[in-house]
Design a protein around this motif. Structure first.
Motif, PDB file in Angstrom:
ATOM      1  N   UNK A 191      30.795  -5.522  -3.929  1.00  0.00           N
ATOM      2  CA  UNK A 191      30.825  -4.840  -4.798  1.00  0.00           C
ATOM      3  C   UNK A 191      30.084  -4.846  -5.746  1.00  0.00           C
ATOM      4  N   UNK A 192      30.132  -5.733  -6.216  1.00  0.00           N
ATOM      5  CA  UNK A 192      29.197  -6.046  -7.596  1.00  0.00           C
ATOM      6  C   UNK A 192      27.587  -7.175  -7.151  1.00  0.00           C
ATOM      7  N   UNK A 241      24.601  -7.791  -8.819  1.00  0.00           N
ATOM      8  CA  UNK A 241      24.330  -8.788  -9.427  1.00  0.00           C
ATOM      9  C   UNK A 241      25.595  -9.691  -9.685  1.00  0.00           C
ATOM     10  N   UNK A 242      26.423 -10.103  -8.898  1.00  0.00           N
ATOM     11  CA  UNK A 242      27.021 -10.927  -9.184  1.00  0.00           C
ATOM     12  C   UNK A 242      27.073 -11.888  -8.172  1.00  0.00           C
ATOM     13  N   UNK A 243      26.922 -11.293  -6.858  1.00  0.00           N
ATOM     14  CA  UNK A 243      26.761 -11.229  -5.529  1.00  0.00           C
ATOM     15  C   UNK A 243      25.247 -12.694  -5.540  1.00  0.00           C
ATOM     16  N   UNK A 244      23.887 -11.513  -5.657  1.00  0.00           N
ATOM     17  CA  UNK A 244      23.176 -11.844  -6.059  1.00  0.00           C
ATOM     18  C   UNK A 244      22.631 -13.634  -6.927  1.00  0.00           C
ATOM     19  N   UNK A 245      23.647 -12.924  -7.726  1.00  0.00           N
ATOM     20  CA  UNK A 245      23.904 -14.960  -8.728  1.00  0.00           C
ATOM     21  C   UNK A 245      23.768 -15.563  -8.483  1.00  0.00           C
ATOM     22  N   UNK A 246      25.462 -15.649  -7.543  1.00  0.00           N
ATOM     23  CA  UNK A 246      26.228 -16.739  -6.191  1.00  0.00           C
ATOM     24  C   UNK A 246      25.357 -17.371  -5.281  1.00  0.00           C
ATOM     25  N   UNK A 295      21.977  -7.602   0.321  1.00  0.00           N
ATOM     26  CA  UNK A 295      23.399  -7.671  -0.379  1.00  0.00           C
ATOM     27  C   UNK A 295      22.747  -6.333  -0.112  1.00  0.00           C
ATOM     28  N   UNK A 296      24.421  -5.319   0.177  1.00  0.00           N
ATOM     29  CA  UNK A 296      23.826  -3.959   0.074  1.00  0.00           C
ATOM     30  C   UNK A 296      24.882  -3.280  -1.031  1.00  0.00           C
ATOM     31  N   UNK A 297      24.922  -2.929  -1.782  1.00  0.00           N
ATOM     32  CA  UNK A 297      26.236  -2.169  -2.448  1.00  0.00           C
ATOM     33  C   UNK A 297      26.115  -0.399  -2.543  1.00  0.00           C
ATOM     34  N   UNK A 298      26.660   0.042  -2.063  1.00  0.00           N
ATOM     35  CA  UNK A 298      27.097   1.118  -2.037  1.00  0.00           C
ATOM     36  C   UNK A 298      27.792   2.369  -3.384  1.00  0.00           C
ATOM     37  N   UNK A 299      27.044   2.495  -4.622  1.00  0.00           N
ATOM     38  CA  UNK A 299      27.829   2.760  -5.739  1.00  0.00           C
ATOM     39  C   UNK A 299      28.675   3.976  -6.167  1.00  0.00           C
ATOM     40  N   UNK A 300      29.035   4.608  -4.738  1.00  0.00           N
ATOM     41  CA  UNK A 300      29.668   5.548  -5.232  1.00  0.00           C
ATOM     42  C   UNK A 300      30.834   5.311  -4.012  1.00  0.00           C
ATOM     43  N   UNK A 301      30.631   4.514  -3.687  1.00  0.00           N
ATOM     44  CA  UNK A 301      32.416   3.689  -2.376  1.00  0.00           C
ATOM     45  C   UNK A 301      33.250   3.062  -2.742  1.00  0.00           C
ATOM     46  N   UNK A 349      32.998 -16.262  -1.942  1.00  0.00           N
ATOM     47  CA  UNK A 349      31.789 -15.887  -3.453  1.00  0.00           C
ATOM     48  C   UNK A 349      32.873 -15.159  -3.684  1.00  0.00           C
ATOM     49  N   UNK A 350      31.996 -14.825  -5.086  1.00  0.00           N
ATOM     50  CA  UNK A 350      33.033 -14.364  -5.794  1.00  0.00           C
ATOM     51  C   UNK A 350      34.056 -13.338  -5.597  1.00  0.00           C
ATOM     52  N   UNK A 351      33.890 -12.362  -4.668  1.00  0.00           N
ATOM     53  CA  UNK A 351      34.205 -10.935  -3.786  1.00  0.00           C
ATOM     54  C   UNK A 351      35.416 -11.629  -2.556  1.00  0.00           C
TER      55      UNK A 351
END
Length: 130
Positions: A15-16, A18-23, A62-68, A118-120
């Motif tokens: 979902x996030x 940037x936070x996941x990449x940082x983790x 890490x894959x993020x789908x901004x509209x899902x 991880x954070x999520x």
């Protein structure tokens, strides 16, 4: 040059981004090698491609789908071999993760294992050979 068949990488829906990449960079030392984006509407995507510090091939995408809707964790367990489980568990907590299973020795297998989220809430299993 023929590469042949082999497992190449794991892609984790997050979902996030940037936070996941940082983790994963902070806790496990992965390095961001590339960023990719494309698609429109529900097909829009953003990806961060992470590699081990001393390798060029991707190991985690890490894959993020901004509209899902944000995906629910639990779809996979990521496994990492580390030099020092205790140190990585501390780094994971410092990077916003949580300990699910504290480090414990498994003498019959010759390893020490731990599990962190991880954070999520995605599960990461850590393995240190003794």
């Amino acid at each position: 040059m023929a590469v042949g068949q082999r497992f190449a990488f794991t892609k984790l829906l997050v979902g996030d981004l940037e936070a996941e990449a940082a983790f994963y960079s902070t806790a496990l030392g992965l390095v961001v090698k590339h960023r990719v984006s494309g698609g429109e509407g529900l097909d829009a995507r953003e990806e961060v491609i992470l590699c081990a510090a001393d390798h060029e091939e991707p190991s985690l995408v890490l894959l993020h789908r901004p509209h899902r809707a944000r995906p629910e964790p639990g779809e996979t367990v990521l496994g990492f071999v580390v030099d020092d489980v205790e140190q990585v568990v501390r780094a994971a907590e410092d990077a916003g993760g949580a300990v699910r299973v504290a480090p414990r020795a498994v003498p019959q297998a010759g390893v020490t294992v731990a599990q962190v989220e991880d954070p999520e809430g995605h599960l990461v299993e850590l393995l240190q050979y003794r």
